[in-house]
Write a protein that holds these residues in place. Structure first.
Motif, mmCIF file in Angstrom:
data_model
loop_
_atom_site.group_PDB
_atom_site.id
_atom_site.type_symbol
_atom_site.label_atom_id
_atom_site.label_comp_id
_atom_site.label_asym_id
_atom_site.label_seq_id
_atom_site.Cartn_x
_atom_site.Cartn_y
_atom_site.Cartn_z
ATOM 1 N N MET A 1 0.748 -1.140 0.009
ATOM 2 C CA MET A 1 -0.012 0.067 -0.022
ATOM 3 C C MET A 1 0.819 1.160 -0.046
ATOM 4 O O MET A 1 1.679 1.413 0.746
ATOM 5 C CB MET A 1 -0.935 0.084 1.028
ATOM 6 C CG MET A 1 -1.470 1.201 1.543
ATOM 7 S SD MET A 1 -3.446 0.922 0.930
ATOM 8 C CE MET A 1 -3.944 2.864 1.590
ATOM 9 N N SER A 2 0.579 2.078 -0.885
ATOM 10 C CA SER A 2 1.397 3.172 -1.066
ATOM 11 C C SER A 2 1.312 4.392 0.125
ATOM 12 O O SER A 2 0.136 4.211 0.776
ATOM 13 C CB SER A 2 0.966 4.011 -2.398
ATOM 14 O OG SER A 2 1.425 5.449 -2.270
ATOM 15 N N LYS A 3 2.123 5.093 0.577
ATOM 16 C CA LYS A 3 2.258 6.082 1.411
ATOM 17 C C LYS A 3 1.170 7.235 0.959
ATOM 18 O O LYS A 3 1.026 7.395 -0.106
ATOM 19 C CB LYS A 3 3.599 6.388 1.916
ATOM 20 C CG LYS A 3 4.312 5.579 2.732
ATOM 21 C CD LYS A 3 5.583 6.277 3.204
ATOM 22 C CE LYS A 3 6.413 5.364 3.886
ATOM 23 N NZ LYS A 3 7.994 5.828 3.591
ATOM 24 N N ARG A 4 0.785 7.812 2.055
ATOM 25 C CA ARG A 4 -0.159 9.015 1.809
ATOM 26 C C ARG A 4 0.478 10.312 1.664
ATOM 27 O O ARG A 4 1.589 10.381 2.582
ATOM 28 C CB ARG A 4 -1.330 8.981 2.615
ATOM 29 C CG ARG A 4 -2.145 7.841 2.495
ATOM 30 C CD ARG A 4 -3.361 7.751 3.225
ATOM 31 N NE ARG A 4 -4.071 6.463 2.923
ATOM 32 C CZ ARG A 4 -4.621 5.985 1.616
ATOM 33 N NH1 ARG A 4 -4.663 6.992 0.569
ATOM 34 N NH2 ARG A 4 -5.264 4.900 1.728
ATOM 35 N N VAL A 5 0.322 11.318 1.035
ATOM 36 C CA VAL A 5 1.079 12.645 0.892
ATOM 37 C C VAL A 5 1.168 13.214 2.473
ATOM 38 O O VAL A 5 1.930 13.984 2.841
ATOM 39 C CB VAL A 5 0.601 13.570 -0.023
ATOM 40 C CG1 VAL A 5 0.686 13.037 -1.500
ATOM 41 C CG2 VAL A 5 -0.789 13.962 0.091
ATOM 42 N N SER A 6 0.032 12.920 3.180
ATOM 43 C CA SER A 6 0.113 13.505 4.528
ATOM 44 C C SER A 6 1.150 12.898 5.406
ATOM 45 O O SER A 6 1.514 13.362 6.373
ATOM 46 C CB SER A 6 -1.597 13.462 5.040
ATOM 47 O OG SER A 6 -1.820 11.991 4.930
ATOM 48 N N THR A 7 1.614 11.937 5.074
ATOM 49 C CA THR A 7 2.371 11.073 5.914
ATOM 50 C C THR A 7 3.958 11.655 5.648
ATOM 51 O O THR A 7 4.768 11.770 6.657
ATOM 52 C CB THR A 7 2.578 9.509 5.241
ATOM 53 O OG1 THR A 7 1.023 8.890 5.453
ATOM 54 C CG2 THR A 7 3.307 8.517 6.428
#
Lengths: 315, 315
Positions: A1-7
């Motif tokens: 699962m790809s990281k989210r930009v908020s992370t």
């Protein structure tokens, strides 16, 4: 699962993006400072900007991030070509919901970058912000390399009207998608990925084009802009439009007249220009009509009665 | 009651906007064609872009349309000045909810136009689209007029650090607004309307600036960008910051240290530059520190322990 930009945060995301961007010779100072510096060899530059808003100009469930990026770049680089210019650089403003996957953003950037490569242009900067929906703000630049710009207002009675590139393909693809169809795939792909004929912009300018624009709102509407700006009229010959077999097949499936797509469909980013007759018509262009004194745009002598163009607030 | 943009439509709105825009000498082809054409007298141009998103960068209940437009122009024209360039042109991408009042849009454009006038720049083009929230996408250009661009990466140990323009005013104004206060009005106005010292960009470049940026994220964070890019450190002297009486008054009201606003507040769009010592410091600039070998940014010899900068996705 790809990281989210908020992370990963804004600065890490910008680093990931800029690491993917090669720069061509026109870029004197690339991303990473307060501003970029770009060459303008003949002392002028061409510039255009477009906004693309999620659910208005694209849908993430219909188009991949790559396709959205490629299309966004194409429509701006095409506006540059329509001035008779060679595309040089592009900037990307990107508003993102914080839960957007980092991989989605990087694919979008890959699409932008690859379309810039096709046009021999570079991405030189941008900005990232948070928003509730994805918004792309693209600015593209080009160089006229010493030629005068080709505006919409120079067409003269007696000129021939020439078309370079495809029309109606994106509209047919959109009609298929709207009807929950994914075939013929080539038309659906055309909706997702326009293929503007970038080099024809400079070639038509060099051939003496008196007026030019790209076909983004639909051929009739965009020719209407040339006719109005030039205070002339345009007569189109419908027999000059050869309907591709694949488009006829799609039109039969959906029970519509394919000429409507070709005359009023936008988003293929073809180029349409007026050339003094008799002029050498560049390879890849076809003559579709003539410039006349009487205002308006007519098809086979009559105003087109099919479906029309496009207005962002009224539709 | 003002008409709404959905009533008059995209093309009529564009006509109303372009009718309000004067053009300076740098504009060779203005709005209305596929693209604009702008002069780049020394064969190069500076370009920067920013997105401003409603509720993220501005609130329509806190700022008038005029103020939002002025601020949006200021922050981009300031980035151009921070390269040592003279601002020339600006483009406006504008996403609007269909129920937006036409008058609100025209006031926004007036604010953009007036700030462009202050910087002697022109609005040369743009795009309008529909969206659920207001988004402004601004692209600004400038001319270096034969000077090399001043980047972030040229600072050298022994340089002096000089500040031109105000810092901390916008942060103080925002803190007052957040605390439901509208006084002192001058600070609240500073939050709504930055006053970047545009001509100082070219003056600092001409004075031999080795590195420069504008203060948009906060002085410490923006100096950190210069220090990192130049592989140097920066020592600031807190006694060089004279806290204006009005700011001390606001700080007392809210029970905070006003130096925090000056060191970490963004949005005033001051310019900060490094100059070889001893250099002639342009009028309107004060020396606030020195460039050293040891990495990092320190205030009176120590890392600042107050509140920090700004990250769009992490905050």
């Amino acid at each position: 699962m790809s990281k989210r930009v908020s992370t990963i945060g804004e600065f890490a995301l910008i680093e990931l993006i800029t690491a993917r961007l090669p720069a061509q010779d026109d870029v004197l100072v690339g991303p990473g400072d307060d501003a970029a510096v770009v060459a303008a060899p003949d002392g002028r530059f061409v510039v255009t900007t477009d906004l693309l808003v999620e659910r208005r100009h694209f849908r993430r469930d219909w188009s991949s991030a790559y396709d959205i990026g490629q299309k966004a770049a194409a429509q701006n680089l095409s506006d540059v070509a329509a001035m008779g210019a060679r595309p040089t650089t592009l900037l990307l403003g990107l508003a993102l919901p914080p839960e957007t996957a980092v991989d989605w953003v990087l694919e979008l950037v890959d699409g932008l970058r690859d379309e810039c490569d096709r046009a021999k242009a570079s991405i030189v900067g941008g900005d990232i912000s948070r928003a509730d929906a994805v918004v792309l703000a693209i600015t593209a630049h080009g160089s006229l390399d010493g030629r005068p710009p080709v505006l919409r207002r120079g067409a003269r009675p007696g000129d021939v009207v020439v078309l370079g590139g495809r029309v109606g393909w994106a509209a047919a693809g959109l009609a298929l998608l709207t009807g929950d169809r994914r075939e013929p795939a080539e038309l659906v792909t055309a909706h997702r990925r326009p293929r503007p004929p970038y080099p024809l912009g400079a070639e038509l300018a060099a051939a003496g084009a008196t007026a030019m624009c790209d076909v983004s709102d639909g051929l009739l509407q965009d020719l209407g802009h040339i006719a109005d700006a030039s205070r002339v009229g345009i007569e189109l010959d419908s027999t000059a439009f050869e309907v591709p077999g694949i488009m006829r097949q799609a039109a039969d499936l959906l029970g519509v007249d394919p000429l409507g797509w070709m005359l009023t469909g936008g988003d293929d980013n073809a180029l349409v220009a007026c050339l003094p007759a008799p002029a050498a018509v560049p390879a890849g262009c076809v003559v579709i009509g003539t410039v006349v004194r009487e205002p308006g745009v007519r098809v086979d002598g009559a105003v087109w009665s099919g479906p029309g163009g496009h207005d962002h607030f009224r539709r």
